[in-house]
Design a protein around this motif. Sequence first.
Motif, PDB file in Angstrom:
ATOM      1  N   ARG A   3      89.733  91.145-107.803  1.00 52.45           N
ATOM      2  CA  ARG A   3      89.375  89.999-106.977  1.00 52.45           C
ATOM      3  C   ARG A   3      89.880  90.201-105.549  1.00 52.45           C
ATOM      4  N   ASP A   4      89.060  89.883-104.577  1.00 50.43           N
ATOM      5  CA  ASP A   4      89.503  89.874-103.185  1.00 50.43           C
ATOM      6  C   ASP A   4      90.458  88.695-102.997  1.00 50.43           C
ATOM      7  N   THR A   5      91.552  88.918-102.287  1.00 52.44           N
ATOM      8  CA  THR A   5      92.561  87.880-102.126  1.00 52.44           C
ATOM      9  C   THR A   5      93.045  87.799-100.686  1.00 52.44           C
ATOM     10  N   SER A   6      93.658  86.668-100.368  1.00 57.19           N
ATOM     11  CA  SER A   6      94.396  86.505 -99.114  1.00 57.19           C
ATOM     12  C   SER A   6      95.809  86.054 -99.476  1.00 57.19           C
ATOM     13  N   GLN A   7      96.733  86.281 -98.557  1.00 55.21           N
ATOM     14  CA  GLN A   7      98.132  86.007 -98.879  1.00 55.21           C
ATOM     15  C   GLN A   7      98.867  85.483 -97.644  1.00 55.21           C
ATOM     16  N   LEU A   8      99.708  84.492 -97.873  1.00 56.77           N
ATOM     17  CA  LEU A   8     100.538  83.910 -96.829  1.00 56.77           C
ATOM     18  C   LEU A   8     101.995  83.994 -97.254  1.00 56.77           C
ATOM     19  N   VAL A   9     102.854  84.482 -96.349  1.00 54.42           N
ATOM     20  CA  VAL A   9     104.298  84.475 -96.568  1.00 54.42           C
ATOM     21  C   VAL A   9     104.945  83.868 -95.335  1.00 54.42           C
ATOM     22  N   ALA A  10     105.731  82.818 -95.523  1.00 57.75           N
ATOM     23  CA  ALA A  10     106.419  82.159 -94.417  1.00 57.75           C
ATOM     24  C   ALA A  10     107.837  81.830 -94.845  1.00 57.75           C
ATOM     25  N   GLY A  11     108.759  81.832 -93.891  1.00 61.34           N
ATOM     26  CA  GLY A  11     110.138  81.538 -94.248  1.00 61.34           C
ATOM     27  C   GLY A  11     111.005  81.267 -93.038  1.00 61.34           C
ATOM     28  N   ALA A  12     112.248  80.893 -93.311  1.00 60.36           N
ATOM     29  CA  ALA A  12     113.219  80.608 -92.256  1.00 60.36           C
ATOM     30  C   ALA A  12     114.610  80.890 -92.804  1.00 60.36           C
ATOM     31  N   SER A  13     115.533  81.172 -91.891  1.00 57.85           N
ATOM     32  CA  SER A  13     116.905  81.469 -92.294  1.00 57.85           C
ATOM     33  C   SER A  13     117.885  80.844 -91.316  1.00 57.85           C
ATOM     34  N   ILE A  14     119.114  80.669 -91.762  1.00 56.83           N
ATOM     35  CA  ILE A  14     120.225  80.250 -90.909  1.00 56.83           C
ATOM     36  C   ILE A  14     121.425  81.108 -91.283  1.00 56.83           C
ATOM     37  N   ILE A  15     122.060  81.733 -90.271  1.00 53.27           N
ATOM     38  CA  ILE A  15     123.162  82.663 -90.516  1.00 53.27           C
ATOM     39  C   ILE A  15     124.344  82.288 -89.631  1.00 53.27           C
ATOM     40  N   TRP A  16     125.521  82.293 -90.237  1.00 55.67           N
ATOM     41  CA  TRP A  16     126.776  82.004 -89.529  1.00 55.67           C
ATOM     42  C   TRP A  16     127.612  83.271 -89.480  1.00 55.67           C
ATOM     43  N   SER A  17     128.076  83.629 -88.285  1.00 58.33           N
ATOM     44  CA  SER A  17     128.940  84.790 -88.105  1.00 58.33           C
ATOM     45  C   SER A  17     130.258  84.324 -87.483  1.00 58.33           C
ATOM     46  N   PRO A  18     131.196  83.890 -88.301  1.00 53.57           N
ATOM     47  CA  PRO A  18     132.443  83.338 -87.761  1.00 53.57           C
ATOM     48  C   PRO A  18     133.280  84.382 -87.036  1.00 53.57           C
ATOM     49  N   VAL A  19     133.179  85.639 -87.473  1.00 56.43           N
ATOM     50  CA  VAL A  19     133.856  86.738 -86.792  1.00 56.43           C
ATOM     51  C   VAL A  19     132.862  87.884 -86.673  1.00 56.43           C
ATOM     52  N   LYS A  20     133.173  88.835 -85.825  1.00 56.08           N
ATOM     53  CA  LYS A  20     132.282  89.962 -85.580  1.00 56.08           C
ATOM     54  C   LYS A  20     132.017  90.744 -86.873  1.00 56.08           C
ATOM     55  N   ASP A  21     130.738  91.067 -87.098  1.00 51.28           N
ATOM     56  CA  ASP A  21     130.281  91.888 -88.218  1.00 51.28           C
ATOM     57  C   ASP A  21     130.399  91.203 -89.575  1.00 51.28           C
ATOM     58  N   LEU A  22     130.532  89.890 -89.601  1.00 53.38           N
ATOM     59  CA  LEU A  22     130.511  89.132 -90.856  1.00 53.38           C
ATOM     60  C   LEU A  22     129.380  88.118 -90.785  1.00 53.38           C
ATOM     61  N   ASP A  23     128.454  88.200 -91.746  1.00 53.70           N
ATOM     62  CA  ASP A  23     127.318  87.277 -91.814  1.00 53.70           C
ATOM     63  C   ASP A  23     127.363  86.494 -93.120  1.00 53.70           C
ATOM     64  N   ILE A  24     127.188  85.183 -93.002  1.00 46.89           N
ATOM     65  CA  ILE A  24     127.052  84.307 -94.163  1.00 46.89           C
ATOM     66  C   ILE A  24     125.794  83.491 -93.925  1.00 46.89           C
ATOM     67  N   GLY A  25     124.760  83.701 -94.768  1.00 45.84           N
ATOM     68  CA  GLY A  25     123.482  83.073 -94.464  1.00 45.84           C
ATOM     69  C   GLY A  25     122.680  82.711 -95.689  1.00 45.84           C
ATOM     70  N   VAL A  26     121.652  81.904 -95.451  1.00 45.72           N
ATOM     71  CA  VAL A  26     120.716  81.485 -96.492  1.00 45.72           C
ATOM     72  C   VAL A  26     119.310  81.575 -95.931  1.00 45.72           C
ATOM     73  N   GLU A  27     118.352  81.920 -96.792  1.00 43.10           N
ATOM     74  CA  GLU A  27     116.961  82.106 -96.378  1.00 43.10           C
ATOM     75  C   GLU A  27     116.035  81.515 -97.425  1.00 43.10           C
ATOM     76  N   GLY A  28     114.991  80.833 -96.986  1.00 44.62           N
ATOM     77  CA  GLY A  28     113.980  80.296 -97.886  1.00 44.62           C
ATOM     78  C   GLY A  28     112.621  80.870 -97.548  1.00 44.62           C
ATOM     79  N   LEU A  29     111.822  81.194 -98.575  1.00 46.48           N
ATOM     80  CA  LEU A  29     110.506  81.802 -98.377  1.00 46.48           C
ATOM     81  C   LEU A  29     109.467  81.112 -99.248  1.00 46.48           C
ATOM     82  N   TYR A  30     108.254  81.015 -98.712  1.00 48.19           N
ATOM     83  CA  TYR A  30     107.121  80.470 -99.458  1.00 48.19           C
ATOM     84  C   TYR A  30     106.004  81.500 -99.451  1.00 48.19           C
TER      85      TYR A  30
END
Length: 544
Positions: free
Chosen positions: A460-487
């Motif tokens: 079957r011929d198909t189309s596809q959509l992927v969308a998302g957003a993230s928020i990341i906190w870096s309290p000190v250099k080279d440390l990332d704490i984040g969450v991401e949601g995708l649809y």
Amino acid sequence: MKLVKSLLLGSAAGLTLVAGAQAADLPIKKAAPVEYVRVCSAYGAGFFFIPGTDTCMRVSGRARFEAGYSQGYSRSSNNGDLMGYQGLGRLNVDARTQTAYGTLRAFVRFDMSSRTGAYLKSGTQERIARAYTATGVDTFSRAQQFVNVDKAFIQFAGLTAGRAASFYDFYAHDFEIIGTSLGSDVASTNLLAYTATFGNGFSATLSVEDPIFRKTPLFGTATAGNAASQFQIFTAASANLTPVLVNNAAGVPIGEAFYDVRQASRMPDFVGALRYDAAWGSAQLSAAVHELNAGNASTVLTFGGATIAPGSVVTPRIGTEYGWAVQGGLKFNLPFIAPGDSLYLQGSYGEGAQLYTGYSSYIGGYTVSAGNTQGAPFPTFFADAAVNPITGKMELSTSWTVVGSYLHYWTPEWRSALIGSYGEMSFGKTSRALLGGLNFNGLGNPVNSPGVSLFSASLRDTSQLVAGASIIWSPVKDLDIGVEGLYNRVDIKNGRVIDQNKAPGGVAAGVNAAGLPVAANGAVLPTTNYADTFQVRMRVQRDF
């Protein structure tokens, strides 16, 4: 007794004085000077000279924890795993030496991880031999160890040789916690490339790359689990067969030939890229050529079991075809909005080169079909080509994707990314119609079932959509704490299919007066024309 004791002590004292006098006459042996590690400032922070050489080296790495939740429609088999976890370790070694021809560089990166559960346990990585799965009753296909030589390349005087990221790629999921937007991202392939720099930010690259890491199976019996299904041919797990009608000397169809459409590695992929880098950002135009090939007929069956006389069957040869893809990308640096802000825009189009356009990035690569979530109501197909069962000619699929991704720094410690991508995939109308309308049952008898093919999930011929957003906190250099949601949403572009979520294993035996599919017992089967899902992932990562 006292006399003996005095004599012994006196003798010992005398020997000590003689030994001391002789030692004073010997030359003093100096200790070898200690060569301390020296900082190498020529290539940036973290480099040091390897003692006794003029080579500078930097050792770095990464530790990461990830957890994710993935929506599912079914609890059968492993589909009940909604949560997944991963612990990852990375080690980088970068060695550079200055020569008369410029910098000689060697770079090696090792990735190792332990993954479990939905989505984070990757079938794509197993299919490409970067990971291996557990075999326990409750752990089978749930737990996975991942070991990969992600990079191992040499750069010298414009030459890049070894295991590196494909020169075709541009955006390559740069702003995503786990890369899933539509678009090419082959971070590890074997290649030999030459890059010429023209000054003022312009460069051009010609790269000869390993074709194995860009192969999507041709349409045949192979499925995501490498089992026979689409034509009900029970073959070895590694087989991928497709049927073609064969004729007698008079041109009359008398049977079927089943061709081995597993592709051989006969010619490398050729990639070219033009790039421009400036203070405002970057631009790249890239193109690739990719060979598609098939083997010989492995089995010939005649209608009704007739005897095959020598020379009575004419089997067409499936000719070699060449897939191709082009891609354009722009990156804009936007410091006037906030320091560190950037925007990517990218588009790619290809024929017979699905992994270059990256249409399967969200769902998974190196498979002819897969579902976008656990218990998906229908599979999405990614085949690079399908063989016309009448002519034996290979008909290439077409795919295209576009992606935009924006990274914004709210403060130096907080940043967010917005990701949006869309793509479409289509197959040759002739092969799609014939393979759907002719129900090859593996017994040499093509059964034409009018109406039933309208609800077949094949090609079957198909189309596809992927969308998302993230928020990341870096309290000190080279440390990332984040969450991401995708649809993610997949739409069927032509017709509807039986909803395998609501009617598992449902097969249309015919259609009723209203044109709806019915099972063998006459029950109307539910249908759908889309499947959607969402995921949430989080990460704690330390780079050093």
